[in-house]
Design an enzyme around this catalytic site. Structure first.
Site, PDB file in Angstrom:
ATOM      1  CB  CYS A  78      -0.961   0.033   1.180  1.00  0.00           C
ATOM      2  SG  CYS A  78      -2.123  -1.314   1.284  1.00  0.00           S
ATOM      3  NE  ARG A 119       4.732   1.490   0.408  1.00  0.00           N
ATOM      4  CZ  ARG A 119       5.401   1.543   1.564  1.00  0.00           C
ATOM      5  NH1 ARG A 119       6.629   1.998   1.579  1.00  0.00           N
ATOM      6  NH2 ARG A 119       4.847   1.121   2.676  1.00  0.00           N
ATOM      7  CD1 TRP A 140      -0.214  -6.051  -2.485  1.00  0.00           C
ATOM      8  CD2 TRP A 140      -0.822  -6.761  -0.456  1.00  0.00           C
ATOM      9  NE1 TRP A 140       0.209  -7.347  -2.350  1.00  0.00           N
ATOM     10  CE2 TRP A 140      -0.150  -7.808  -1.115  1.00  0.00           C
ATOM     11  CE3 TRP A 140      -1.307  -6.976   0.841  1.00  0.00           C
ATOM     12  CZ2 TRP A 140       0.058  -9.055  -0.518  1.00  0.00           C
ATOM     13  CZ3 TRP A 140      -1.097  -8.215   1.431  1.00  0.00           C
ATOM     14  CH2 TRP A 140      -0.419  -9.236   0.747  1.00  0.00           C
ATOM     15  CG  ASN A 186      -0.651   2.322   3.747  1.00  0.00           C
ATOM     16  OD1 ASN A 186      -1.533   2.286   2.897  1.00  0.00           O
ATOM     17  ND2 ASN A 186       0.540   2.845   3.519  1.00  0.00           N
ATOM     18  N   GLY A 187      -2.480  -0.737   6.639  1.00  0.00           N
ATOM     19  CA  GLY A 187      -2.539  -1.518   7.867  1.00  0.00           C
ATOM     20  C   GLY A 187      -3.788  -2.378   7.904  1.00  0.00           C
ATOM     21  CD  GLU A 221      17.615 -13.920  -1.463  1.00  0.00           C
ATOM     22  OE1 GLU A 221      17.343 -12.914  -2.147  1.00  0.00           O
ATOM     23  OE2 GLU A 221      16.892 -14.304  -0.519  1.00  0.00           O
ATOM     24  CE  LYS A 241      16.013 -11.556  -4.557  1.00  0.00           C
ATOM     25  NZ  LYS A 241      15.216 -11.965  -3.417  1.00  0.00           N
ATOM     26  CD  GLU A 288      11.019 -12.852  -3.800  1.00  0.00           C
ATOM     27  OE1 GLU A 288      10.604 -12.268  -2.791  1.00  0.00           O
ATOM     28  OE2 GLU A 288      12.178 -12.676  -4.246  1.00  0.00           O
ATOM     29  CG  HIS A 326      18.467 -37.857   4.845  1.00  0.00           C
ATOM     30  ND1 HIS A 326      18.567 -39.032   5.550  1.00  0.00           N
ATOM     31  CD2 HIS A 326      19.699 -37.287   4.874  1.00  0.00           C
ATOM     32  CE1 HIS A 326      19.805 -39.174   6.001  1.00  0.00           C
ATOM     33  NE2 HIS A 326      20.510 -38.129   5.599  1.00  0.00           N
ATOM     34  CE  LYS A 381      12.260  -3.149  -1.880  1.00  0.00           C
ATOM     35  NZ  LYS A 381      13.231  -4.155  -2.333  1.00  0.00           N
TER      36      LYS A 381
END
Length: 605
Positions: A2, A27, A75, A101-102, A482, A486, A489, A505, A600
């Site tokens: 947001c 964002r 968002w 926002n929130g 990581e 990536k 995403e 395993h 973001k």
């Protein structure tokens, strides 16, 4: 996650707000909206649209004049993306407008109560309860109306409020979600991120949790939600508007990958002490006696920051010989952990506002723990809450997925590990060895970037995969985690990361020609162990892409990276995998800077 932008002054407000929303697009969002008015024309004028800011802009009429306004990119949390669910939300009389926002945790309870009182809701959002609470307040001032509403709200918020009867002001408030004031010349701005402000002013005030502000064209004042006046001193933002431009690149992600040479040089600058082969980190607020008293280090982060923390824990344990581990902050804060007074806690966040990390910091502080922050944004909530810390100086990172900030965070951990190690038992020789390795990093990163075309060709070969496995051992495992993150995403290819030692395993059952494996194979004391893992995969007809310091004969392809010290190799081995993810996503036509469903700065749970 947001975005809020607002303005009050003498200029035509709509173009300013739309420009600000465009700077906040990184964002993550799914809809947008704008509301404007002026003292001469106090009636609120609103336009909202599902989709991108350009959709909103196309709906704004030519006659949309105003000198005060607030705007928002949403968002979705409560209610699907739609025009009706977009912010701003208005009360029943169309006099109050709110952007938020929130998350309002007790929204269902408040909605039921307001509905019983005759309020008709037009959206599915939690935010709409706020605007009705403000609109129905009998208080005489807008500040009191907002304060009364916030008294009954539970949850997180960064809000901006306009009222047709108080057209000379905007009232804002913060609790767990960023609110930044921009101080101009007879004009004032507000935003959830300085990115929306720096084109117009670099003088900012960041609100604390529980703090509110009233903005007028020629003045502002700050105070607590209980009404106590607070003192706010503007700070100068070091980043300029040009820092948020693409600089000739097709995407922000590509720009930020290439910026890592300068970014790493920046995080090292002024921190190395060659006389004693150590590192100075002035912001730690940790004297040598206190540093020697640390018995354990616990690193907390989310997503990419958590992965950086895993590498950081290995650096601290290996160089400073302090037991160290990393844990997702989102798990730590819910499991009632034992907080040890001899443990140093380190909170990691690019934005410095990540809600789960911030909540963990606040809980640790409540229990008397010492907390350091490793963040990128100066003056952010975690930076202010922590006892001390390290800024990673990566510069603005606009792409939703983190690249240069991840790298700089790991380098910052290497600096911290040397600092703690030299206070404790790290020898002069080893201190010098690591420092020399750190100084080599920028040139070695450039060497990797120079091989981008070869990585691009490899990405085209692997882009057809429906799923990929990433493996690494000890230092290589966080790199695999990581790199896996990536890829998923931005390319939306399913990817999993495992310790190479865990293959037999269970994960070996997945190996087949259609499932490639990316293997992290550093030239260290575990080289032969890692080669044995490649043998296991090859014996089952698996395709292998190795990231190594020399060609691996069992791999179908090898990306060769320059060798540094063993402890610092993970920093370099992750960079070609950023490029691999980037070019894989590019070949698949993905929206690289704004991947679906992601944001973001995650400022809600």
């Amino acid at each position: 996650m947001c975005g809020i932008v607002g303005y009050i002054g003498k200029r035509d407000v709509a173009p300013l707000l739309l420009e600000g929303l465009q700077r906040l697009e990184y964002r993550g969002y799914d809809s947008a909206g704008i509301v404007v008015n002026s003292p001469k024309s106090p009636a609120l004028k609103v336009v909202k649209a599902k989709g991108r800011v350009r959709e909103l802009e196309s709906r704004v009429p030519k006659r949309f004049a105003g000198t005060t306004g607030i705007a928002h990119t949403r968002w979705a949390t409560h209610g699907a993306p739609s025009d009706l669910n977009s912010h701003p939300h208005l009360d029943a009389d169309n006099k109050v407008a709110v952007v938020h926002n929130g998350i309002v945790d007790n929204a269902d309870e408040l909605r039921a109560k307001l509905t019983a009182e005759g309020v008709v809701f037009v959206s599915e959002t939690d935010t709409e309860v706020l605007v009705h609470l403000i609109g129905r307040s009998p208080a005489d001032t807008l500040e009191e109306k907002v304060r009364e509403a916030l008294k009954v709200v539970e949850g997180t918020y960064g809000i901006a409020v306009m009222h047709a009867d108080f057209a000379d002001r905007i009232v804002v408030a913060r609790n767990g979600s960023p609110v930044v004031l921009g101080i101009g010349e007879k004009e004032m701005f507000v935003a959830s991120d300085v990115a929306a402000l720096v084109a117009h002013t670099r003088q900012v005030v960041t609100l604390d949790d529980g703090e509110m502000a009233t903005l007028k064209a020629d003045d502002f004042r700050t105070y607590t939600t209980s009404g106590t006046t607070t003192t706010a001193t503007p700070e100068t933002v070091e980043w300029e508007a040009a820092s948020y431009d693409m600089g000739g690149h097709d995407t922000y992600m590509h720009k930020e990958i290439t910026e890592q040479v300068d970014a790493v040089d920046r995080v090292l600058r002024g921190r190395i002490d060659d006389r004693f082969n150590t590192v100075h980190l002035g912001g730690l607020n940790l004297d040598p006696r206190e540093a020697r008293g640390i018995r354990r280090v616990k690193i907390l982060g989310c997503g990419t920051s958590y992965h950086a923390g895993l590498i950081g824990a290995g650096l601290i344990e290996g160089l400073a010989r302090i037991p160290a581990d990393a844990e997702p902050a989102s798990e730590f804060r819910y499991r009632n952990p034992v907080v040890d007074p001899d443990t140093l806690y380190i909170a990691v966040s690019q934005s410095g506002e990540t809600y789960d990390v911030l909540a963990a910091v606040q809980e640790l502080k409540r229990k008397g723990a010492r907390v350091l922050g490793v963040v990128n944004v100066v003056g952010s909530a975690i930076a202010r809450e922590a006892d001390g810390g390290v800024y990673v100086h990566a510069g603005p990172e606009v792409c939703v997925v983190s690249t240069k900030c991840f790298t700089n965070t790991v380098v910052a951990f290497a600096l911290l590990a040397v600092h703690l190690g030299r206070i404790r038992d790290l020898s002069v020789t080893d201190g010098k060895r690591i420092i020399e390795g750190l100084r080599k990093l920028p040139a070695q990163i450039q060497e990797i970037l120079d091989g981008e075309e070869d990585i691009k060709k490899l990405a085209a070969e692997y882009a057809e995969a429906k799923s990929m496995m990433f493996i690494g051992r000890v230092r290589g495992y966080p790199v695999a985690l990581e790199a896996s993150l990536k890829l998923k995403e931005i390319s939306y290819i399913h990817a999993e990361a495992y310790p190479a030692s865990e293959l037999k395993h269970g994960p070996l059952a997945l190996i087949e020609p259609a499932m490639p494996t990316v293997a992290i194979v550093p030239d260290d004391d575990l080289l032969e162990k890692n080669r044995a893992a490649l043998e296991e995969i090859k014996a089952r007809s698996g395709r292998i892409l190795a990231v190594a310091h020399r060609e691996q004969e069992k791999a179908d392809h090898t990306i060769v990276v320059p060798k540094n010290e063993d402890e610092l190799d993970p920093i370099l081995m992750g960079i070609p995998l950023q490029l691999l993810a980037y070019h894989t996503a590019l070949s698949l036509g993905r929206d690289i800077d704004k991947p679906r469903n992601l944001a973001k700065s995650v400022t809600v749970e």
